[in-house]
Design a protein around this motif. Structure first.
Motif, PDB file in Angstrom:
ATOM      1  N   ARG A  45      -6.209   4.953  -0.383  1.00  0.00           N
ATOM      2  CA  ARG A  45      -6.478   4.390  -1.707  1.00  0.00           C
ATOM      3  C   ARG A  45      -7.323   3.230  -1.445  1.00  0.00           C
ATOM      4  O   ARG A  45      -6.900   2.282  -0.936  1.00  0.00           O
ATOM      5  CB  ARG A  45      -5.236   3.857  -2.383  1.00  0.00           C
ATOM      6  CG  ARG A  45      -5.688   3.157  -3.704  1.00  0.00           C
ATOM      7  CD  ARG A  45      -4.419   2.914  -4.647  1.00  0.00           C
ATOM      8  NE  ARG A  45      -4.913   2.066  -5.777  1.00  0.00           N
ATOM      9  CZ  ARG A  45      -4.119   2.041  -6.995  1.00  0.00           C
ATOM     10  NH1 ARG A  45      -2.720   2.435  -6.925  1.00  0.00           N
ATOM     11  NH2 ARG A  45      -4.559   1.434  -7.832  1.00  0.00           N
ATOM     12  N   ASP A  54      -4.355  -1.867  -6.598  1.00  0.00           N
ATOM     13  CA  ASP A  54      -3.933  -2.057  -8.034  1.00  0.00           C
ATOM     14  C   ASP A  54      -4.108  -3.127  -8.829  1.00  0.00           C
ATOM     15  O   ASP A  54      -3.842  -4.171  -8.200  1.00  0.00           O
ATOM     16  CB  ASP A  54      -2.255  -1.444  -8.054  1.00  0.00           C
ATOM     17  CG  ASP A  54      -1.745  -1.243  -9.186  1.00  0.00           C
ATOM     18  OD1 ASP A  54      -2.314  -1.705 -10.301  1.00  0.00           O
ATOM     19  OD2 ASP A  54      -0.817  -0.368  -9.321  1.00  0.00           O
ATOM     20  N   GLY A  90       3.362  -0.618  -4.411  1.00  0.00           N
ATOM     21  CA  GLY A  90       2.530   0.132  -3.852  1.00  0.00           C
ATOM     22  C   GLY A  90       3.058   1.102  -2.829  1.00  0.00           C
ATOM     23  O   GLY A  90       4.307   0.683  -2.531  1.00  0.00           O
ATOM     24  N   GLU A  91       2.754   2.018  -2.765  1.00  0.00           N
ATOM     25  CA  GLU A  91       3.088   3.211  -1.934  1.00  0.00           C
ATOM     26  C   GLU A  91       3.362   2.800  -0.462  1.00  0.00           C
ATOM     27  O   GLU A  91       4.355   3.049   0.131  1.00  0.00           O
ATOM     28  CB  GLU A  91       2.462   4.657  -2.181  1.00  0.00           C
ATOM     29  CG  GLU A  91       3.131   5.788  -1.594  1.00  0.00           C
ATOM     30  CD  GLU A  91       2.338   7.118  -2.105  1.00  0.00           C
ATOM     31  OE1 GLU A  91       3.088   8.151  -2.104  1.00  0.00           O
ATOM     32  OE2 GLU A  91       1.311   6.867  -2.259  1.00  0.00           O
ATOM     33  N   GLU A 122       3.439   5.521  -5.859  1.00  0.00           N
ATOM     34  CA  GLU A 122       2.562   4.522  -6.153  1.00  0.00           C
ATOM     35  C   GLU A 122       3.121   3.613  -7.281  1.00  0.00           C
ATOM     36  O   GLU A 122       2.761   2.265  -7.100  1.00  0.00           O
ATOM     37  CB  GLU A 122       1.105   5.209  -6.810  1.00  0.00           C
ATOM     38  CG  GLU A 122       0.331   5.906  -5.950  1.00  0.00           C
ATOM     39  CD  GLU A 122      -0.635   5.010  -5.061  1.00  0.00           C
ATOM     40  OE1 GLU A 122      -0.533   3.867  -5.320  1.00  0.00           O
ATOM     41  OE2 GLU A 122      -1.286   5.500  -4.315  1.00  0.00           O
TER      42      GLU A 122
END
Length: 345
Positions: free
Chosen positions: A71, A75, A83-84, A244
Motif C-alpha cells: 500500500r 490511510d 493498519g495491517e 486494514e
C-alpha cells in the motif's frame, strides 16, 4: 537502515526479497535463488500478488509460496486505524486462524506499507463475491472470528472515547453530502433516522465501554469474503484476512457486519440465531471471562446500529460502487428486524 518498499509487486527483485526475509522472522540469512510473481491485482487501496520463491538453501524452514500486499498511500485516518502492518507485527506466529506473516514493513517518511504472508491457496479458498458461502463455511467463519475476539479480549480504556468523538465528527461531516446525493431516493423518515443514529453513536459506544464488558481487536471489515475457507470441508479453520481496518472496539461490530449487514431478511431469519450461538460457544471456549446470550444479543444489535457508518464511508471513498447502496438497504431492514430503535433511548 529501514528496508525500502517497492512501488508495486512487479518491482520486486531477489536481493530485496532476500533482505526482507533475512531481517524478519528469525530465520537467519536467507538467499532467494529465483522467484516469480503472478496474479498482480489492484485491490481497493493496495497492490497484491502471489510470489513463488526458490531458496539457495533448500532446507530452510520457510514457505516457498507467498502473498505480497503493498500500500503506497497512507490511510488518512491512520491515527485511528493502525493498519495491517501493525496488526501482523504484533500477531502470534501460530495458534490463531491467521495467515503466517513473514514480514511487516512501513516506510516512515512516505507512509507506504507492505506485508508478506504465507500463501494459503493450496489449503484454503475464498468465496466469490457476492454469493454467500455455504452455511457450514459460515459457521467456520464465525467460530474463527470468536477465537480471535476471545484471544484479544481486554478492558476498555478512556482513549476509546476520544477516538469515537473524532470518528463521530468525521461521520457527521460526511452525512450531509451523503443525504444530498441520495435526495428523494431516501424517504424523509429514513433520512431523519440516519441523522439521529449518527448523532447518538458516540454516546452509545461510550456507555458500552463503561459497562465493564470486554472489548477486543476487531477486524473492522469482517465480511464472509474476507475469509479463506479450508478446501477439505470442515477439517481446518477459516482464516481471517485483510486487516486494514482493525482497531480495538466491542466485538458485536464485527459479528453484525458479517451477518446483518450482508444478509437479506429471509436468510437471517433462518440462520442468524444459530450462527450467533456458534460464535458464543467458540468465544466462551477461549475467553477468560464468559459472555451471556443476553450480552451477545445486545452487542450484536448495537453493533448493527453503529455499522450505519459503513455505507456512508463506502460512498465517500467510491460512490460509483454498487455495494454501498445494498448495504444501506440491508442496514434499514435489519435495523427494524432487530428492534434497534429501542437502543436509541
Amino acid at each position: 537502515m529501514p528496508v525500502s518498499i517497492p512501488r508495486s509487486p512487479l518491482d520486486l527483485d531477489a536481493e530485496w526479497l532476500s533482505d526482507v526475509l533475512s531481517r524478519h522472522g528469525g530465520h537467519g540469512s536467507v538467499q532467494v535463488k529465483e522467484f516469480s510473481v503472478s496474479s498482480c491485482t489492484k485491490w481497493n487501496v493496495a497492490d497484491t500478488a502471489f510470489v513463488k520463491a526458490e531458496f539457495a538453501d533448500p532446507t530452510i524452514e520457510l514457505p516457498t509460496e507467498l502473498f505480497l500486499k503493498i500500500r503506497q498511500d497512507p490511510d488518512p485516518l491512520s491515527n485511528l486505524f493502525p493498519g495491517e502492518q501493525v496488526f501482523y507485527a504484533a500477531a502470534p506466529v501460530s495458534g490463531l486462524p491467521l495467515a503466517a506473516c513473514l514480514a511487516s514493513l512501513v516506510n516512515p517518511s512516505s507512509g507506504a506499507t507492505c506485508v508478506l504472508l504465507e500463501d494459503l491457496s493450496a489449503t484454503h479458498v475464498a468465496t466469490p463475491w457476492p454469493m454467500p458461502p455455504t452455511l457450514s463455511r459460515c459457521h467456520l467463519a464465525v467460530r474463527s472470528l470468536a477465537t480471535l475476539h476471545a484471544h484479544w479480549a481486554q478492558s476498555a480504556t478512556a482513549d476509546l472515547n476520544s477516538r469515537e468523538r473524532v470518528l463521530g465528527q468525521h461521520v457527521c461531516e460526511l452525512l450531509p453530502g451523503f443525504l444530498e446525493k441520495l435526495g428523494d431516493r431516501l424517504s424523509a423518515d429514513r433520512a431523519a433516522l440516519l441523522v439521529q443514529v449518527c448523532e447518538r453513536i458516540p454516546a452509545l459506544k461510550a456507555d458500552r465501554y463503561k459497562s465493564g464488558r470486554p472489548v477486543t481487536r476487531i477486524h473492522g471489515d469482517a465480511h464472509f469474503w474476507n475469509v479463506l475457507y479450508p478446501r477439505d470441508g470442515e477439517n481446518g479453520s477459516a482464516i481471517l484476512i485483510d486487516w486494514e481496518d482493525w482497531r480495538v472496539d466491542f466485538p458485536g461490530l464485527d459479528l453484525s457486519l458479517m451477518i446483518a449487514m450482508h444478509w437479506y431478511p429471509q436468510r437471517r431469519a433462518l440462520h442468524e440465531v444459530n450462527l450467533l450461538k456458534s460464535y458464543l460457544q467458540a468465544y466462551n471456549a477461549g475467553a477468560s471471562s464468559l459472555v451471556s446470550w443476553e450480552e451477545l444479543w445486545h452487542d450484536y444489535r448495537l453493533g448493527h446500529m453503529c455499522n450505519v457508518v459503513v455505507p456512508i464511508f463506502l460512498h465517500s471513498t467510491d460512490n460509483t460502487h454498487a455495494s454501498w447502496w445494498s448495504h444501506l438497504e440491508r442496514w434499514f431492514l435489519a435495523f427494524e428486524d432487530l428492534d434497534c430503535r429501542k437502543l436509541l433511548g
